[in-house]
Design a protein around this motif. Structure first.
Motif, PDB file in Angstrom:
ATOM      1  N   VAL A 203       0.840  -1.199   0.000  1.00 45.99           N
ATOM      2  CA  VAL A 203       0.000   0.000   0.000  1.00 45.99           C
ATOM      3  C   VAL A 203       0.875   1.250   0.000  1.00 45.99           C
ATOM      4  O   VAL A 203       1.745   1.409   0.861  1.00 45.99           O
ATOM      5  N   GLU A 204       0.629   2.134  -0.963  1.00 44.77           N
ATOM      6  CA  GLU A 204       1.313   3.432  -1.015  1.00 44.77           C
ATOM      7  C   GLU A 204       0.267   4.542  -0.997  1.00 44.77           C
ATOM      8  O   GLU A 204      -0.898   4.319  -1.340  1.00 44.77           O
ATOM      9  N   PRO A 205       0.665   5.757  -0.617  1.00 44.82           N
ATOM     10  CA  PRO A 205      -0.292   6.871  -0.654  1.00 44.82           C
ATOM     11  C   PRO A 205      -0.684   7.228  -2.084  1.00 44.82           C
ATOM     12  O   PRO A 205       0.130   7.085  -3.008  1.00 44.82           O
ATOM     13  N   ASP A 206      -1.902   7.687  -2.259  1.00 43.52           N
ATOM     14  CA  ASP A 206      -2.312   8.280  -3.520  1.00 43.52           C
ATOM     15  C   ASP A 206      -1.447   9.527  -3.717  1.00 43.52           C
ATOM     16  O   ASP A 206      -1.499  10.454  -2.911  1.00 43.52           O
ATOM     17  N   GLY A 207      -0.642   9.536  -4.768  1.00 44.45           N
ATOM     18  CA  GLY A 207       0.321  10.620  -4.985  1.00 44.45           C
ATOM     19  C   GLY A 207       1.743  10.121  -4.999  1.00 44.45           C
ATOM     20  O   GLY A 207       2.650  10.807  -5.477  1.00 44.45           O
ATOM     21  N   SER A 208       1.964   8.905  -4.490  1.00 47.55           N
ATOM     22  CA  SER A 208       3.290   8.266  -4.519  1.00 47.55           C
ATOM     23  C   SER A 208       3.525   7.638  -5.892  1.00 47.55           C
ATOM     24  O   SER A 208       2.576   7.300  -6.604  1.00 47.55           O
ATOM     25  N   ILE A 209       4.798   7.441  -6.239  1.00 53.75           N
ATOM     26  CA  ILE A 209       5.143   6.947  -7.578  1.00 53.75           C
ATOM     27  C   ILE A 209       5.692   5.525  -7.577  1.00 53.75           C
ATOM     28  O   ILE A 209       6.185   5.058  -8.597  1.00 53.75           O
ATOM     29  N   VAL A 210       5.593   4.821  -6.453  1.00 50.86           N
ATOM     30  CA  VAL A 210       6.197   3.483  -6.352  1.00 50.86           C
ATOM     31  C   VAL A 210       5.685   2.549  -7.445  1.00 50.86           C
ATOM     32  O   VAL A 210       6.455   1.787  -8.040  1.00 50.86           O
ATOM     33  N   PHE A 211       4.389   2.582  -7.723  1.00 42.79           N
ATOM     34  CA  PHE A 211       3.807   1.662  -8.699  1.00 42.79           C
ATOM     35  C   PHE A 211       3.444   2.345 -10.021  1.00 42.79           C
ATOM     36  O   PHE A 211       2.586   1.881 -10.767  1.00 42.79           O
ATOM     37  N   GLY A 212       4.122   3.443 -10.288  1.00 43.00           N
ATOM     38  CA  GLY A 212       4.018   4.056 -11.609  1.00 43.00           C
ATOM     39  C   GLY A 212       2.855   4.996 -11.832  1.00 43.00           C
ATOM     40  O   GLY A 212       2.626   5.450 -12.953  1.00 43.00           O
ATOM     41  N   GLN A 213       2.115   5.316 -10.757  1.00 43.38           N
ATOM     42  CA  GLN A 213       1.009   6.255 -10.897  1.00 43.38           C
ATOM     43  C   GLN A 213       1.525   7.701 -10.865  1.00 43.38           C
ATOM     44  O   GLN A 213       2.621   7.956 -10.358  1.00 43.38           O
ATOM     45  N   PRO A 214       0.774   8.657 -11.412  1.00 43.44           N
ATOM     46  CA  PRO A 214       1.218  10.050 -11.398  1.00 43.44           C
ATOM     47  C   PRO A 214       1.448  10.550  -9.978  1.00 43.44           C
ATOM     48  O   PRO A 214       0.661  10.252  -9.073  1.00 43.44           O
ATOM     49  N   GLY A 215       2.506  11.287  -9.802  1.00 43.06           N
ATOM     50  CA  GLY A 215       2.834  11.785  -8.473  1.00 43.06           C
ATOM     51  C   GLY A 215       2.184  13.127  -8.182  1.00 43.06           C
ATOM     52  O   GLY A 215       2.021  13.956  -9.074  1.00 43.06           O
ATOM     53  N   HIS A 216       1.778  13.316  -6.931  1.00 44.75           N
ATOM     54  CA  HIS A 216       1.297  14.615  -6.467  1.00 44.75           C
ATOM     55  C   HIS A 216       1.440  14.633  -4.946  1.00 44.75           C
ATOM     56  O   HIS A 216       1.642  13.584  -4.316  1.00 44.75           O
ATOM     57  N   PRO A 217       1.391  15.806  -4.324  1.00 48.11           N
ATOM     58  CA  PRO A 217       1.614  15.885  -2.879  1.00 48.11           C
ATOM     59  C   PRO A 217       0.613  15.066  -2.071  1.00 48.11           C
ATOM     60  O   PRO A 217      -0.531  14.859  -2.495  1.00 48.11           O
ATOM     61  N   PRO A 226       7.680  10.228  -3.081  1.00 48.41           N
ATOM     62  CA  PRO A 226       7.078  11.400  -3.712  1.00 48.41           C
ATOM     63  C   PRO A 226       7.624  11.661  -5.114  1.00 48.41           C
ATOM     64  O   PRO A 226       8.714  11.179  -5.472  1.00 48.41           O
ATOM     65  N   ALA A 227       6.880  12.417  -5.894  1.00 51.99           N
ATOM     66  CA  ALA A 227       7.333  12.812  -7.229  1.00 51.99           C
ATOM     67  C   ALA A 227       8.657  13.549  -7.124  1.00 51.99           C
ATOM     68  O   ALA A 227       8.878  14.346  -6.210  1.00 51.99           O
ATOM     69  N   GLY A 228       9.565  13.245  -8.059  1.00 57.76           N
ATOM     70  CA  GLY A 228      10.883  13.859  -8.049  1.00 57.76           C
ATOM     71  C   GLY A 228      11.942  12.998  -7.411  1.00 57.76           C
ATOM     72  O   GLY A 228      13.141  13.190  -7.639  1.00 57.76           O
ATOM     73  N   ASP A 229      11.529  12.044  -6.598  1.00 59.46           N
ATOM     74  CA  ASP A 229      12.461  11.105  -5.978  1.00 59.46           C
ATOM     75  C   ASP A 229      12.481   9.826  -6.803  1.00 59.46           C
ATOM     76  O   ASP A 229      11.652   9.616  -7.699  1.00 59.46           O
ATOM     77  N   THR A 230      13.425   8.945  -6.518  1.00 61.93           N
ATOM     78  CA  THR A 230      13.487   7.639  -7.176  1.00 61.93           C
ATOM     79  C   THR A 230      13.194   6.553  -6.162  1.00 61.93           C
ATOM     80  O   THR A 230      13.515   6.686  -4.976  1.00 61.93           O
ATOM     81  N   VAL A 231      12.576   5.489  -6.607  1.00 61.29           N
ATOM     82  CA  VAL A 231      12.256   4.369  -5.727  1.00 61.29           C
ATOM     83  C   VAL A 231      13.554   3.733  -5.241  1.00 61.29           C
ATOM     84  O   VAL A 231      14.496   3.532  -6.010  1.00 61.29           O
ATOM     85  N   GLY A 232      13.617   3.414  -3.956  1.00 58.84           N
ATOM     86  CA  GLY A 232      14.836   2.864  -3.371  1.00 58.84           C
ATOM     87  C   GLY A 232      15.247   1.542  -3.997  1.00 58.84           C
ATOM     88  O   GLY A 232      14.411   0.721  -4.382  1.00 58.84           O
ATOM     89  N   LEU A 233      16.547   1.324  -4.073  1.00 58.99           N
ATOM     90  CA  LEU A 233      17.075   0.095  -4.655  1.00 58.99           C
ATOM     91  C   LEU A 233      16.750  -1.123  -3.811  1.00 58.99           C
ATOM     92  O   LEU A 233      16.788  -2.255  -4.305  1.00 58.99           O
ATOM     93  N   VAL A 234      16.421  -0.907  -2.541  1.00 60.85           N
ATOM     94  CA  VAL A 234      16.148  -2.029  -1.656  1.00 60.85           C
ATOM     95  C   VAL A 234      14.803  -2.686  -1.960  1.00 60.85           C
ATOM     96  O   VAL A 234      14.566  -3.836  -1.577  1.00 60.85           O
ATOM     97  N   LEU A 235      13.911  -1.987  -2.672  1.00 57.79           N
ATOM     98  CA  LEU A 235      12.580  -2.543  -2.948  1.00 57.79           C
ATOM     99  C   LEU A 235      12.643  -3.621  -4.025  1.00 57.79           C
ATOM    100  O   LEU A 235      13.139  -3.399  -5.129  1.00 57.79           O
ATOM    101  N   ASP A 236      12.115  -4.802  -3.690  1.00 56.70           N
ATOM    102  CA  ASP A 236      12.069  -5.928  -4.617  1.00 56.70           C
ATOM    103  C   ASP A 236      10.616  -6.118  -5.069  1.00 56.70           C
ATOM    104  O   ASP A 236       9.788  -6.668  -4.353  1.00 56.70           O
ATOM    105  N   TYR A 237      10.323  -5.654  -6.275  1.00 59.84           N
ATOM    106  CA  TYR A 237       8.958  -5.742  -6.788  1.00 59.84           C
ATOM    107  C   TYR A 237       8.509  -7.189  -6.995  1.00 59.84           C
ATOM    108  O   TYR A 237       7.311  -7.475  -6.987  1.00 59.84           O
ATOM    109  N   SER A 238       9.454  -8.094  -7.179  1.00 57.75           N
ATOM    110  CA  SER A 238       9.090  -9.474  -7.515  1.00 57.75           C
ATOM    111  C   SER A 238       8.377 -10.193  -6.376  1.00 57.75           C
ATOM    112  O   SER A 238       7.706 -11.202  -6.607  1.00 57.75           O
TER     113      SER A 238
END
Length: 345
Positions: A203-217, A226-238
């Motif tokens: 679960v991510e907040p509406d506005g987060s970009i972890v799963f490729g949705q448009p970012g907003h505050p 948040p938008a403008g940041d990159t998803v951490g390398l530690v996250l394993d989507y698999s």
């Protein structure tokens, strides 16, 4: 048992059972707010410090610098005391003031990032930039960088072992918030090893970009990217079966609902996890023994999530969410607003 240091209190947190009668499911809340720093992040904070000391990257008497919304910083502050280290927390205006007060009480140094940011904007990029800069200038300092630190995920193996033991082995699903990805990756990997058929819902907040949705505050603290940041390398989507978003109103109204109906104060991100866990139980996507972590407590958000005036000023009050929760929990016919009886596992 008599313990010798505060970090010995990390882990072995209890589980509270929230039955969902209509679906013959149990939402099992692991009360991670019972850790000494008040959050699940105590586990990974200590693990990252130990790993850095063992590798020689961090020397005895050295300095830890980290960007944090507060909970990771509190865990690092406690661990720094144990190992005689100096700790500098780099935060922004989004950090709850109660968390900042705890950090200062623990002797941590707090540095705020400079710049003009919206109230609902998380300044993660600037926090990380400043943390790296400080670590590069201070002799004996390291930037812990939780987002890309492999020891982050490794800090949650004990969580998995505890859950398996507490539940008696049968775990059908895990629902958790995803931010840096450490807790999600560490817990999901461990549970998948135990039961490859277990469903993992992130679960991510509406506005987060972890799963490729448009970012907003967004206002949810300590979760999402948040938008403008990159998803951490530690996250394993698999190891994630389904990534979903929760709105601030859904998360905060659920946290308030849980407090009023059970007496348990949970943080805003945990409110979002509980909301989505119940929604997907009722959709039939998950069921049986569903594990969710109470990542931190509502005590840190009394002036925000639990302040009706604060919520009203930001348009975050939505009574319909409480009505929906009543339906999901089988309370729509109840004369008095009450949750199903809770039990400890």
């Amino acid at each position: 048992m008599i313990l010798s240091k505060v970090t010995d209190l990390i882990g072995n947190t209890p589980i509270l059972c929230l039955p969902v009668p209509a679906k013959h499911a149990r939402l099992l809340l692991k009360i991670e707010k019972n850790n000494p720093g008040g959050s699940i992040k105590d586990r990974m904070a200590r693990n990252m410090v130990i790993a850095a000391l063992k590798s020689g990257r961090l020397k005895p008497g050295g300095v830890i610098v980290e960007s944090s919304s507060g909970n990771t910083a509190i865990g690092l502050a406690i661990t720094a005391i144990e190992f005689g280290l100096r700790f500098i927390a780099v935060v922004d205006h989004h950090a709850a003031q109660d968390k900042i007060a705890v950090l200062r009480a623990l002797g941590a140094e707090v540095r705020y990032v400079e710049g003009t940011f919206r109230e609902d904007e998380v300044a993660v990029v600037e926090r990380q930039r400043l943390a790296a800069e400080l670590a590069g200038k201070i002799p004996g300092a390291i930037f812990m960088n939780q987002s890309d630190n492999i020891a982050n995920a490794g800090g949650y193996f004990d969580f998995v072992r505890e859950v398996i033991d507490q539940v008696g082995g049968q775990i059908d699903a895990y629902v958790g918030c995803v931010g840096t990805g450490g807790s999600m990756t560490g817990i999901a990997r461990g549970l998948k090893l135990h039961n490859p058929k277990a469903t993992v819902l992130a679960v991510e907040p509406d506005g987060s970009i972890v799963f490729g949705q448009p970012g907003h505050p967004y206002y949810q603290s300590g979760t999402g990217t948040p938008a403008g940041d990159t998803v951490g390398l530690v996250l394993d989507y698999s190891c994630i079966d389904l990534g979903v978003q929760v709105t601030d109103a859904q998360a905060f109204e659920t946290a308030r609902y849980v407090a009023r109906h059970t007496g348990l104060l949970v943080g805003g991100s945990t409110g979002g996890v509980i909301y989505k866990a119940l929604e997907y139980i009722h959709r039939g996507v998950i069921g049986g023994n569903v594990i969710a972590a109470v990542a931190d407590g509502g005590e840190k958000y009394l002036h925000t999530v639990f302040s009706e005036s604060w919520l009203a000023e930001r348009g975050l009050l939505d009574p319909s969410i409480g009505v929906q929760l009543d339906i999901w929990l089988g309370q729509e016919q109840a004369a008095e607003p009450a949750m199903p009886r809770l039990s400890v596992v």
